[in-house]
Design a protein around this motif. Structure first.
Motif, PDB file in Angstrom:
ATOM      1  N   ALA A  94     -14.511   6.193   6.155  1.00 30.06           N
ATOM      2  CA  ALA A  94     -13.579   7.467   5.920  1.00 30.06           C
ATOM      3  C   ALA A  94     -12.310   7.135   6.451  1.00 30.06           C
ATOM      4  CB  ALA A  94     -14.527   8.440   6.522  1.00 30.06           C
ATOM      5  N   THR A  95     -12.168   6.585   7.765  1.00 31.21           N
ATOM      6  CA  THR A  95     -10.845   6.706   8.255  1.00 31.21           C
ATOM      7  C   THR A  95     -10.172   5.505   7.491  1.00 31.21           C
ATOM      8  OG1 THR A  95     -11.624   7.135  10.471  1.00 31.21           O
ATOM      9  CG2 THR A  95      -9.581   5.944  10.327  1.00 31.21           C
ATOM     10  N   THR A  96     -10.531   4.526   6.944  1.00 31.58           N
ATOM     11  CA  THR A  96      -9.885   3.626   6.242  1.00 31.58           C
ATOM     12  C   THR A  96      -9.338   4.064   4.891  1.00 31.58           C
ATOM     13  OG1 THR A  96     -11.076   1.865   7.285  1.00 31.58           O
ATOM     14  CG2 THR A  96      -9.975   1.298   5.278  1.00 31.58           C
ATOM     15  N   CYS A  97     -10.222   4.974   4.209  1.00 28.48           N
ATOM     16  CA  CYS A  97      -9.840   5.465   2.973  1.00 28.48           C
ATOM     17  C   CYS A  97      -8.549   6.298   3.215  1.00 28.48           C
ATOM     18  CB  CYS A  97     -11.025   6.121   2.186  1.00 28.48           C
ATOM     19  SG  CYS A  97     -12.436   4.966   1.915  1.00 28.48           S
ATOM     20  N   GLY A  98      -8.704   7.035   4.031  1.00 35.73           N
ATOM     21  CA  GLY A  98      -7.569   8.149   4.390  1.00 35.73           C
ATOM     22  C   GLY A  98      -6.219   7.527   4.777  1.00 35.73           C
ATOM     23  N   LEU A  99      -6.601   6.477   5.694  1.00 36.53           N
ATOM     24  CA  LEU A  99      -5.175   5.726   6.093  1.00 36.53           C
ATOM     25  C   LEU A  99      -4.697   4.899   4.914  1.00 36.53           C
ATOM     26  CD1 LEU A  99      -5.960   4.536   9.814  1.00 36.53           C
ATOM     27  CD2 LEU A  99      -4.699   6.461   8.701  1.00 36.53           C
ATOM     28  N   LYS A 100      -5.387   4.366   4.070  1.00 35.31           N
ATOM     29  CA  LYS A 100      -4.880   3.269   3.023  1.00 35.31           C
ATOM     30  C   LYS A 100      -4.178   4.691   2.095  1.00 35.31           C
ATOM     31  CE  LYS A 100      -5.012   1.692  -1.429  1.00 35.31           C
ATOM     32  NZ  LYS A 100      -4.638   2.336  -2.741  1.00 35.31           N
ATOM     33  N   ARG A 101      -4.815   5.813   1.859  1.00 34.51           N
ATOM     34  CA  ARG A 101      -3.979   6.863   0.983  1.00 34.51           C
ATOM     35  C   ARG A 101      -2.717   7.157   1.652  1.00 34.51           C
ATOM     36  NH1 ARG A 101      -4.706  11.355  -2.575  1.00 34.51           N
ATOM     37  NH2 ARG A 101      -3.534  13.287  -1.662  1.00 34.51           N
ATOM     38  N   TRP A 102      -2.947   7.649   3.119  1.00 36.90           N
ATOM     39  CA  TRP A 102      -1.696   8.064   3.804  1.00 36.90           C
ATOM     40  C   TRP A 102      -0.488   7.274   3.918  1.00 36.90           C
ATOM     41  CZ3 TRP A 102       1.663   7.344   7.990  1.00 36.90           C
ATOM     42  CH2 TRP A 102       2.313   8.334   8.563  1.00 36.90           C
ATOM     43  N   THR A 103      -0.877   5.790   4.203  1.00 45.82           N
ATOM     44  CA  THR A 103       0.224   4.824   4.600  1.00 45.82           C
ATOM     45  C   THR A 103       0.957   4.167   3.110  1.00 45.82           C
ATOM     46  OG1 THR A 103      -1.543   3.165   4.531  1.00 45.82           O
ATOM     47  CG2 THR A 103      -0.780   3.724   6.460  1.00 45.82           C
ATOM     48  N   SER A 104      -0.009   4.201   2.086  1.00 45.40           N
ATOM     49  CA  SER A 104       0.737   3.872   1.039  1.00 45.40           C
ATOM     50  C   SER A 104       1.556   5.198   0.131  1.00 45.40           C
ATOM     51  CB  SER A 104      -0.243   3.507  -0.330  1.00 45.40           C
ATOM     52  OG  SER A 104      -1.282   4.348  -0.523  1.00 45.40           O
ATOM     53  N   ASP A 105       1.277   6.274   0.298  1.00 47.51           N
ATOM     54  CA  ASP A 105       1.942   7.232  -0.256  1.00 47.51           C
ATOM     55  C   ASP A 105       3.099   7.691   0.672  1.00 47.51           C
ATOM     56  OD1 ASP A 105       0.188   7.973  -2.075  1.00 47.51           O
ATOM     57  OD2 ASP A 105      -0.582   9.987  -1.193  1.00 47.51           O
ATOM     58  N   VAL A 106       3.197   7.228   1.894  1.00 45.62           N
ATOM     59  CA  VAL A 106       4.266   7.310   2.721  1.00 45.62           C
ATOM     60  C   VAL A 106       5.304   6.260   2.475  1.00 45.62           C
ATOM     61  CG1 VAL A 106       5.277   7.288   5.146  1.00 45.62           C
ATOM     62  CG2 VAL A 106       3.143   8.800   4.615  1.00 45.62           C
ATOM     63  N   THR A 107       4.874   5.109   2.299  1.00 44.77           N
ATOM     64  CA  THR A 107       5.573   4.171   2.083  1.00 44.77           C
ATOM     65  C   THR A 107       6.426   4.223   0.881  1.00 44.77           C
ATOM     66  OG1 THR A 107       4.092   2.463   3.098  1.00 44.77           O
ATOM     67  CG2 THR A 107       5.679   1.463   1.787  1.00 44.77           C
ATOM     68  N   ILE A 108       5.962   4.488  -0.493  1.00 43.40           N
ATOM     69  CA  ILE A 108       6.649   4.714  -1.770  1.00 43.40           C
ATOM     70  C   ILE A 108       7.612   6.006  -1.486  1.00 43.40           C
ATOM     71  CG2 ILE A 108       4.764   3.618  -3.047  1.00 43.40           C
ATOM     72  CD1 ILE A 108       4.006   6.276  -4.263  1.00 43.40           C
ATOM     73  N   ARG A 109       7.194   6.827  -0.866  1.00 41.71           N
ATOM     74  CA  ARG A 109       8.368   8.017  -0.816  1.00 41.71           C
ATOM     75  C   ARG A 109       9.265   7.636   0.188  1.00 41.71           C
ATOM     76  NH1 ARG A 109       3.498  11.406   0.083  1.00 41.71           N
ATOM     77  NH2 ARG A 109       4.130  11.794   2.198  1.00 41.71           N
ATOM     78  N   GLY A 110       8.932   6.803   1.085  1.00 40.32           N
ATOM     79  CA  GLY A 110      10.280   6.387   2.018  1.00 40.32           C
ATOM     80  C   GLY A 110      10.828   5.433   1.412  1.00 40.32           C
ATOM     81  N   ILE A 111      10.491   4.249   0.545  1.00 46.26           N
ATOM     82  CA  ILE A 111      11.439   3.376  -0.101  1.00 46.26           C
ATOM     83  C   ILE A 111      12.338   4.277  -1.263  1.00 46.26           C
ATOM     84  CG2 ILE A 111      11.363   1.685  -1.869  1.00 46.26           C
ATOM     85  CD1 ILE A 111       8.844   0.754  -0.309  1.00 46.26           C
ATOM     86  N   ASP A 112      11.621   5.343  -1.891  1.00 48.03           N
ATOM     87  CA  ASP A 112      12.508   6.065  -2.905  1.00 48.03           C
ATOM     88  C   ASP A 112      13.376   6.977  -2.317  1.00 48.03           C
ATOM     89  OD1 ASP A 112      12.893   6.590  -5.517  1.00 48.03           O
ATOM     90  OD2 ASP A 112      11.724   8.541  -5.488  1.00 48.03           O
ATOM     91  N   THR A 113      13.220   7.313  -1.163  1.00 44.20           N
ATOM     92  CA  THR A 113      14.327   8.148  -0.337  1.00 44.20           C
ATOM     93  C   THR A 113      15.391   7.238   0.013  1.00 44.20           C
ATOM     94  OG1 THR A 113      12.535   9.832   0.633  1.00 44.20           O
ATOM     95  CG2 THR A 113      14.744   9.687   1.825  1.00 44.20           C
ATOM     96  N   CYS A 114      15.112   6.175   0.546  1.00 38.43           N
ATOM     97  CA  CYS A 114      16.262   5.224   0.693  1.00 38.43           C
ATOM     98  C   CYS A 114      17.085   5.025  -0.235  1.00 38.43           C
ATOM     99  CB  CYS A 114      15.546   3.747   1.207  1.00 38.43           C
ATOM    100  SG  CYS A 114      14.908   3.913   3.102  1.00 38.43           S
ATOM    101  N   ARG A 115      16.224   4.619  -1.510  1.00 37.71           N
ATOM    102  CA  ARG A 115      17.309   4.450  -2.833  1.00 37.71           C
ATOM    103  C   ARG A 115      18.126   5.565  -3.161  1.00 37.71           C
ATOM    104  NH1 ARG A 115      13.564   2.466  -7.771  1.00 37.71           N
ATOM    105  NH2 ARG A 115      12.465   4.395  -7.503  1.00 37.71           N
ATOM    106  N   HIS A 116      17.649   6.797  -2.812  1.00 35.53           N
ATOM    107  CA  HIS A 116      18.300   8.103  -3.186  1.00 35.53           C
ATOM    108  C   HIS A 116      19.706   8.109  -2.326  1.00 35.53           C
ATOM    109  CE1 HIS A 116      16.220  10.169  -6.474  1.00 35.53           C
ATOM    110  NE2 HIS A 116      15.238   9.610  -6.107  1.00 35.53           N
TER     111      HIS A 116
END
Length: 338
Positions: A32-54
């Motif tokens: 359960a923790t792994t599923c949540g962390l995979k979702r959390w980290t991947s979402d944060v990563t793509i939002r972070g990269i896109d913010t850097c582009r902006h």
């Protein structure tokens, strides 16, 4: 994420060691923790990269920035190895199951999830008689107390899990109707787990470590950002735990302050990972700072601009793409088809 990964890896190794002995008791909670962390980290990563582009403006969307390559490589992570929408159901299913077991008086395993559920719930339910430790305290006091930060994040997850279980078990809400709430619940649980693991990692450092002050500020930045991004959850907390408008205003003000304090250390912290120019593949991120010199070199090395191939490429493109448009495509009377 680095600190979170260190703590998670230890828990994973512990679970694998126990499984080798025939003990699978840690597996469900780890899953359960792994599923949540995979979702959390991947979402944060793509939002972070896109913010850097902006924030880099036009440069960020240039191929020379390297950010488009990062984004393209990172984006599939929200889909493969478990689609993030589906993974939120896995984490939520585990939480709901623990709530139901607590309500029925069934035995539940002792782990980091059930510990906070037992701490904040009475027989699996929110009780107004049980006043959370953060109730009525100013946000400034919450920021100063690391344990209370964790209490607030875990209370939010426990309250959301209890509320969703009520909706499903007592009001007949279907599983499909609950999917949106499950995403929010999964994120709330993962916000707590990330903060917990990061705090555990920080506590492995000696108190005299020069990194301690800035890492504590980053942990506080994470905490305030979660509250600011999920202010509606703070308003919806039950009873005396609910936040007021004044507290939300305090969150926004303190978040602005902590961002300024962390900003001056952001570049040294990133540089500390020692990423090579080859790996970054970015004119903007060059270690020597020669951004425009590198831009010019990349442009001159493009086959379109070199003396031996550039003329032939430009002629081919003109004949194939530009000339038909400029001359109204007279060479062909065929109509375009969708």
């Amino acid at each position: 994420m680095f600190g979170v990964a260190q703590v998670y890896t230890k828990l994973y190794d512990e679970c694998m060691s126990e499984m080798d002995k025939g003990n699978f008791g840690l597996l469900k909670e780890l899953h359960a923790t792994t599923c949540g962390l995979k979702r959390w980290t991947s979402d944060v990563t793509i939002r972070g990269i896109d913010t850097c582009r902006h924030v880099c403006g036009g440069h960020g969307f240039s191929h020379f920035s390297g950010l488009n390559e990062f984004f393209g490589n990172a984006y599939p992570n929200i889909i493969w190895e478990g689609d993030n929408y589906v993974l939120s159901q896995q984490t939520s299913r585990f939480l709901i199951t623990q709530i139901r077991n607590l309500r029925k008086g069934k035995p539940v395993a002792d782990n980091q999830t059930t510990q906070y559920l037992r701490k904040h719930l009475v027989n699996g339910r929110i009780s107004e008689a049980l006043v959370p430790p953060f109730a009525g305290r100013s946000v400034a006091l919450l920021v100063a107390d690391h344990q209370t930060q964790l209490d607030l994040l875990s209370y939010r997850a426990a309250a959301m899990a209890s509320e969703l279980t009520d909706q499903m078990d007592e009001h007949g809400q279907s599983w499909n109707r609950s999917l949106v709430a499950m995403q929010r619940l999964c994120d709330a649980h993962s916000d707590y787990i990330v903060a917990l693991y990061f705090r555990r990692h920080i506590n492995t450092l000696p108190s005299s470590s020069p990194l301690m002050p800035i890492l504590n500020k980053i942990a506080t930045l994470l905490f305030l950002n979660v509250l600011e991004q999920n202010s509606s959850d703070m308003f919806r907390l039950p009873g005396r735990a609910s936040f007021s408008s004044a507290q939300i205003n305090q969150i926004e003000a303190l978040l602005a302050n902590i961002i300024e304090e962390v900003r001056e250390q952001a570049i040294p912290l990133v540089d500390a990972f020692g990423m090579s120019d080859l790996r970054l593949n970015s004119a903007l991120g060059r270690s020597d700072g020669k951004v425009y010199e590198d831009y010019l070199q990349w442009a001159m090395e493009d086959p379109l601009n070199t003396d031996d191939t550039g003329k032939a490429i430009r002629k081919e493109w003109f004949e194939k793409y530009y000339k038909p448009v400029m001359h109204g495509n007279k060479a062909s009377n065929k109509s375009a088809k969708l």
